[in-house]
Design a protein around this motif. Structure first.
Motif, PDB file in Angstrom:
ATOM      1  N   THR A 160       0.597  -1.324   0.022  1.00 49.99           N
ATOM      2  CA  THR A 160      -0.113  -0.066   0.103  1.00 49.99           C
ATOM      3  C   THR A 160       0.739   1.251   0.006  1.00 49.99           C
ATOM      4  O   THR A 160       0.305   2.176   0.336  1.00 49.99           O
ATOM      5  CB  THR A 160      -1.007   0.008   1.405  1.00 49.99           C
ATOM      6  N   LEU A 161       2.068   1.083  -0.535  1.00 44.90           N
ATOM      7  CA  LEU A 161       2.972   2.080  -0.337  1.00 44.90           C
ATOM      8  C   LEU A 161       2.536   3.301  -1.098  1.00 44.90           C
ATOM      9  O   LEU A 161       2.452   4.644  -0.722  1.00 44.90           O
ATOM     10  CB  LEU A 161       4.546   1.820  -0.832  1.00 44.90           C
ATOM     11  N   LEU A 162       2.354   3.248  -2.337  1.00 45.38           N
ATOM     12  CA  LEU A 162       1.703   4.506  -3.077  1.00 45.38           C
ATOM     13  C   LEU A 162       0.168   4.098  -3.410  1.00 45.38           C
ATOM     14  O   LEU A 162      -0.631   5.137  -3.182  1.00 45.38           O
ATOM     15  CB  LEU A 162       2.235   4.294  -4.585  1.00 45.38           C
ATOM     16  N   THR A 165      -1.380  -2.356  -4.386  1.00 49.15           N
ATOM     17  CA  THR A 165      -0.557  -3.197  -5.459  1.00 49.15           C
ATOM     18  C   THR A 165      -0.874  -4.536  -4.997  1.00 49.15           C
ATOM     19  O   THR A 165      -0.676  -5.283  -3.886  1.00 49.15           O
ATOM     20  CB  THR A 165       0.651  -2.805  -5.260  1.00 49.15           C
ATOM     21  N   VAL A 166      -1.334  -5.351  -6.036  1.00 50.38           N
ATOM     22  CA  VAL A 166      -1.575  -7.075  -5.825  1.00 50.38           C
ATOM     23  C   VAL A 166      -0.940  -7.481  -7.278  1.00 50.38           C
ATOM     24  O   VAL A 166      -1.568  -7.367  -8.285  1.00 50.38           O
ATOM     25  CB  VAL A 166      -2.671  -7.487  -5.527  1.00 50.38           C
ATOM     26  N   ARG A 167       0.146  -8.278  -7.005  1.00 50.38           N
ATOM     27  CA  ARG A 167       0.685  -8.930  -8.082  1.00 50.38           C
ATOM     28  C   ARG A 167       0.073 -10.268  -8.366  1.00 50.38           C
ATOM     29  O   ARG A 167      -0.061 -10.926  -7.450  1.00 50.38           O
ATOM     30  CB  ARG A 167       2.314  -8.994  -8.236  1.00 50.38           C
ATOM     31  N   VAL A 187      -2.740  -6.700   2.810  1.00 51.52           N
ATOM     32  CA  VAL A 187      -3.277  -6.819   1.742  1.00 51.52           C
ATOM     33  C   VAL A 187      -3.501  -7.818   0.960  1.00 51.52           C
ATOM     34  O   VAL A 187      -4.522  -8.038   0.257  1.00 51.52           O
ATOM     35  CB  VAL A 187      -2.090  -5.946   0.759  1.00 51.52           C
ATOM     36  N   SER A 188      -2.463  -8.876   1.191  1.00 46.46           N
ATOM     37  CA  SER A 188      -2.563 -10.133   0.539  1.00 46.46           C
ATOM     38  C   SER A 188      -3.672 -10.848   0.944  1.00 46.46           C
ATOM     39  O   SER A 188      -4.319 -11.537   0.276  1.00 46.46           O
ATOM     40  CB  SER A 188      -1.337 -10.871   0.827  1.00 46.46           C
ATOM     41  N   PRO A 251      -7.588  -3.524   4.815  1.00 46.82           N
ATOM     42  CA  PRO A 251      -8.275  -2.539   3.732  1.00 46.82           C
ATOM     43  C   PRO A 251      -9.563  -3.183   3.251  1.00 46.82           C
ATOM     44  O   PRO A 251      -9.567  -4.397   2.898  1.00 46.82           O
ATOM     45  CB  PRO A 251      -7.190  -2.133   2.807  1.00 46.82           C
ATOM     46  N   THR A 252     -10.520  -2.464   2.843  1.00 45.36           N
ATOM     47  CA  THR A 252     -11.438  -2.723   1.970  1.00 45.36           C
ATOM     48  C   THR A 252     -11.458  -2.214   0.739  1.00 45.36           C
ATOM     49  O   THR A 252     -11.337  -0.919   0.346  1.00 45.36           O
ATOM     50  CB  THR A 252     -13.090  -2.255   2.777  1.00 45.36           C
ATOM     51  N   PHE A 253     -11.981  -3.203  -0.160  1.00 43.76           N
ATOM     52  CA  PHE A 253     -11.990  -2.568  -1.685  1.00 43.76           C
ATOM     53  C   PHE A 253     -13.243  -2.793  -2.190  1.00 43.76           C
ATOM     54  O   PHE A 253     -14.035  -3.707  -2.055  1.00 43.76           O
ATOM     55  CB  PHE A 253     -10.955  -3.631  -2.375  1.00 43.76           C
TER      56      PHE A 253
END
Length: 264
Positions: A160-162, A165-167, A187-188, A251-253
């Motif tokens: 969540t730096l910028l 991001t999830v690859r 995040v993962s 975090p919620t998305f």
């Protein structure tokens, strides 16, 4: 020709008097032991990196120092990473009393933390490092700064730096075991697709360095355990700060969330 061996000497000053360091330096000179580096490492303790050709001279040094009432020898051994960093930075890295693979830092020690992680990154082969800490304490920044110091390329697998991001996959040149892989456990576990977890498992099997932020969250929701980690780092704003996840809500998305350039 016999090569000289480095040793780490640490002693605690019992009676601080003028000329004490000079007496110890003279003793080292008489025993043909060289001082490489010297620094105060903690309160009334002083650490030295020494250089000597003969182990017998080190044993003689220890026996003489043990007779001195003004100091108490706390360590005399082949130097460990923590010893070298203590002399370099003038402060000692503290580990957990019960769990020797857990190391504790406060925000004022970011320079020491970056140096410590950089040395870990330089070691070849598989390493799994976890880092705990409250938001905005400097976890991700320290991970990246240590990568620069170690001359390693870093890759965010989740972050969540910028922005979130999830690859889900890597490109060919990213499958390099010299790269550093960074995973955010929160995040993962929140945005986990099966492709993302296939990638994480693939990376975990690589003989490379992996750094996991929030390792406790990761192990709660996966097959991995804290025993799988080689090192656990705790970073606090101050020493008595409690690291909790009550305010670190996962975090919620929504479907309207923006995807980063790394979402595939």
């Amino acid at each position: 020709m016999e090569e000289k061996q480095e040793w780490y000497l640490e002693y605690e000053i019992q009676t601080n008097r003028p000329g004490l360091l000079g007496d110890i330096s003279s003793l080292l000179g008489m025993l043909s032991i060289n001082i490489v580096t010297i620094n105060g490492v903690e309160n009334s303790r002083r650490g030295m990196l020494l250089l000597s050709k003969h182990e017998e001279q080190i044993k003689r040094l220890k026996s003489i120092l043990d007779t001195m009432e003004t100091i108490r020898v706390t360590k005399l051994r082949l130097p460990k990473l923590r010893d070298r960093l203590a002399v370099r930075h003038g402060r000692y890295i503290h580990s957990d009393v019960d769990d020797k693979k857990t190391f504790r830092f406060i925000r004022d020690e970011l320079g020491l933390l970056v140096d410590f992680m950089a040395e870990l990154y330089k070691k070849e082969g598989h390493k799994l490092i976890g880092i705990r800490g409250m938001p905005r304490v400097g976890k991700t920044e320290s991970i990246v700064a240590a990568s620069v110091c170690a001359n390693k390329r870093w890759l965010f697998v989740s972050s969540t730096l910028l922005k979130q991001t999830v690859r889900n996959q890597l490109i060919r040149d990213e499958y390099d075991e010299d790269n550093l892989f960074i995973i955010d456990g929160i995040v993962s576990t929140k945005r986990a697709s099966e492709k993302h977890w296939q990638l994480i498992r693939e990376i975990m099997r690589m003989s490379a360095t992996k750094v996991v932020e929030h390792p406790d969250i990761l192990v709660q929701h996966t097959e991995y355990t804290l025993q799988d980690f080689d090192y656990i780092i705790e970073l606090r704003t101050e020493e008595d700060e409690e690291i909790t996840y009550e305010s670190v809500e996962r975090p919620t998305f929504s479907q309207n969330d923006g995807f980063s350039m790394f979402d595939f």
